[in-house]
Design a protein around this motif. Structure first.
Motif, PDB file in Angstrom:
ATOM      1  N   LYS B  15      28.243  33.548  41.092  1.00  0.00           N
ATOM      2  CA  LYS B  15      28.754  34.754  40.832  1.00  0.00           C
ATOM      3  C   LYS B  15      30.092  34.693  40.997  1.00  0.00           C
ATOM      4  O   LYS B  15      30.833  35.602  40.532  1.00  0.00           O
ATOM      5  N   SER B  18      31.986  33.409  38.079  1.00  0.00           N
ATOM      6  CA  SER B  18      32.167  34.158  37.104  1.00  0.00           C
ATOM      7  C   SER B  18      32.840  35.548  37.276  1.00  0.00           C
ATOM      8  O   SER B  18      33.934  35.960  36.551  1.00  0.00           O
ATOM      9  N   THR B  19      32.952  35.939  38.524  1.00  0.00           N
ATOM     10  CA  THR B  19      33.519  37.267  38.807  1.00  0.00           C
ATOM     11  C   THR B  19      35.124  36.919  38.890  1.00  0.00           C
ATOM     12  O   THR B  19      36.041  37.651  38.536  1.00  0.00           O
ATOM     13  N   ILE B  22      36.488  37.078  35.453  1.00  0.00           N
ATOM     14  CA  ILE B  22      36.564  38.323  35.093  1.00  0.00           C
ATOM     15  C   ILE B  22      37.850  39.130  35.841  1.00  0.00           C
ATOM     16  O   ILE B  22      38.457  39.738  35.448  1.00  0.00           O
ATOM     17  N   LYS B  23      37.810  38.733  37.394  1.00  0.00           N
ATOM     18  CA  LYS B  23      38.828  39.496  38.035  1.00  0.00           C
ATOM     19  C   LYS B  23      40.063  39.418  37.698  1.00  0.00           C
ATOM     20  O   LYS B  23      41.132  40.187  37.684  1.00  0.00           O
ATOM     21  N   GLU B  25      41.014  38.221  34.468  1.00  0.00           N
ATOM     22  CA  GLU B  25      41.198  39.035  33.359  1.00  0.00           C
ATOM     23  C   GLU B  25      41.653  40.962  33.469  1.00  0.00           C
ATOM     24  O   GLU B  25      42.350  41.260  32.946  1.00  0.00           O
ATOM     25  N   LEU B  26      40.825  40.929  34.627  1.00  0.00           N
ATOM     26  CA  LEU B  26      41.172  42.492  35.073  1.00  0.00           C
ATOM     27  C   LEU B  26      42.372  42.803  35.362  1.00  0.00           C
ATOM     28  O   LEU B  26      43.042  43.750  34.971  1.00  0.00           O
TER      29      LEU B  26
END
Lengths: 274, 86
Positions: B15, B18-19, B22-23, B25-26
């Motif tokens: 987790k 993967s986060t 994404i974080k 990219e965010l």
């Protein structure tokens, strides 16, 4: 509904011609209204020279009133902001707001939008436009804003998608609550799209560009090129014979002859380039 | 029981991995978004975009949430807000 915009270099006869059109429609029994949206108005001055001014329906945009209304509207929208958490002085913004580049453009664009949206379907609206540079910026604003806001919407959607992915992994839920910023951006884009559709409407929107000599002809070509680039299609060019009578254009009368011309117009003895 | 704990441990690592991507990219997208939208309200480097002014209350609200993020010095958005002294 139809709305006509009169553009061209200063002194080529925009105001004179837009007044003549207004009289023409009145004599034809068509409900019409003439708007002067040039900060340097002169419709009243011209009409004061003739004694039948009450025949036509006209309005000079009241810039002071529109400014006050618009600034109050902005202040109302900002009411919920906690000033202590703001990253710049909002009072400073209000103090100088009408001095910022772009203020007049939005003020006039929103005025045009208001007039079109509140008018009856059968009405003809005539807009005597301000000088070329300002007119072009006004008429192109929706076009420019749509592409800019679309970029912001796309980015916002990507941000939300990432946020939802994180929420799904970390909490096992898909957080799909509505995003206020995205909603407002979409609303603003729709407003600009609707306005652009009105301005570019093949049936309803008509641009008249007037020119009278080689210099104003160059300006006419610049206006035409700019507006075609922004998607405008119904563009008519009117050559005013005032300086050169051999070019086969149209004789926009001198103000001194106005009374006589309007009488001729009433009796169908004077033809306008429709 | 032990197997379950190990499984949970690996699940947490997965987790986090993967986060964190994404974080990242965010944050990158938020950075571009705020860089595009904030100058519209300042009127210093660029003229104010009067059309966008109605969004300012929501932007201010969000900026305060983001500025309090405790994600550390690798958060470029927090850095950006420090620059503008939020």
């Amino acid at each position: 509904m139809k709305y006509l915009f009169f553009l061209g270099k200063g002194g080529v006869g925009k105001t004179t011609l837009s007044i003549l059109y207004s009289f023409y429609f009145t004599f034809q029994g068509i409900d019409s209204k003439l708007f002067s949206i040039d900060p340097a108005h002169n419709i009243k001055d011209i009409l004061n020279k003739i004694n039948i001014r009450d025949l036509i329906n006209f309005e000079e945009m009241d810039f002071e009133k529109e400014k006050i209304d618009y600034i109050s509207q902005i202040k109302f929208q900002m009411m919920n902001i906690n000033k202590s958490s703001l990253f710049f002085s909002i009072d400073h913004l209000y103090k100088n707001i009408e001095e910022y580049p772009g203020f007049d453009e939005y003020l006039i664009l929103f005025f045009i939008e208001k007039q079109i949206l509140k008018s009856d379907k059968n009405k003809i609206l005539i807009f005597d436009m301000p000088p070329t540079g300002l007119s072009l910026r006004i008429l192109k604003l929706p076009y420019l804003n749509i592409s800019y806001i679309s970029t912001l919407i796309k980015l916002r959607e990507q941000i939300l998608e990432k946020k939802w992915q994180i929420a799904k992994i970390e909490q096992g839920i898909k957080n799909s609550t509505e995003d206020k910023i995205l909603n407002k951006l979409i609303n603003l884009k729709n407003r600009m799209k609707n306005l652009q559709n009105l301005l570019l409407d093949k049936e309803e929107s008509q641009i008249y560009i007037i020119y009278a000599d080689d210099i104003s002809k160059k300006e006419m070509e610049k206006i035409e090129k700019n507006l075609i680039g922004a998607g405008f299609q119904n563009i008519k060019k009117i050559y005013n014979n005032i300086y050169n009578r051999n070019r086969g254009g149209f004789d926009i009368p001198y103000i001194e002859n106005f009374q006589e011309v309007i009488t001729k117009l009433k009796n169908n003895n004077f033809k306008l380039p429709l | 029981m032990k197997i379950k704990k190990i499984a949970e441990y690996f699940s947490r690592i997965q987790k986090y991995k993967s986060t964190s991507i994404i974080k990242y990219e965010l944050i990158e997208r938020e950075f571009i978004f705020y860089n595009l939208i904030l100058p519209n309200f300042f009127g210093i480097q660029l003229p104010i975009n009067f059309l966008l002014l109605p969004i300012l209350p929501e932007i201010v609200e969000e900026l305060n949430i983001v500025a309090n993020r405790t994600s550390g010095s690798d958060d470029r958005i927090v850095d950006l807000f420090e620059i503008i002294d939020l």
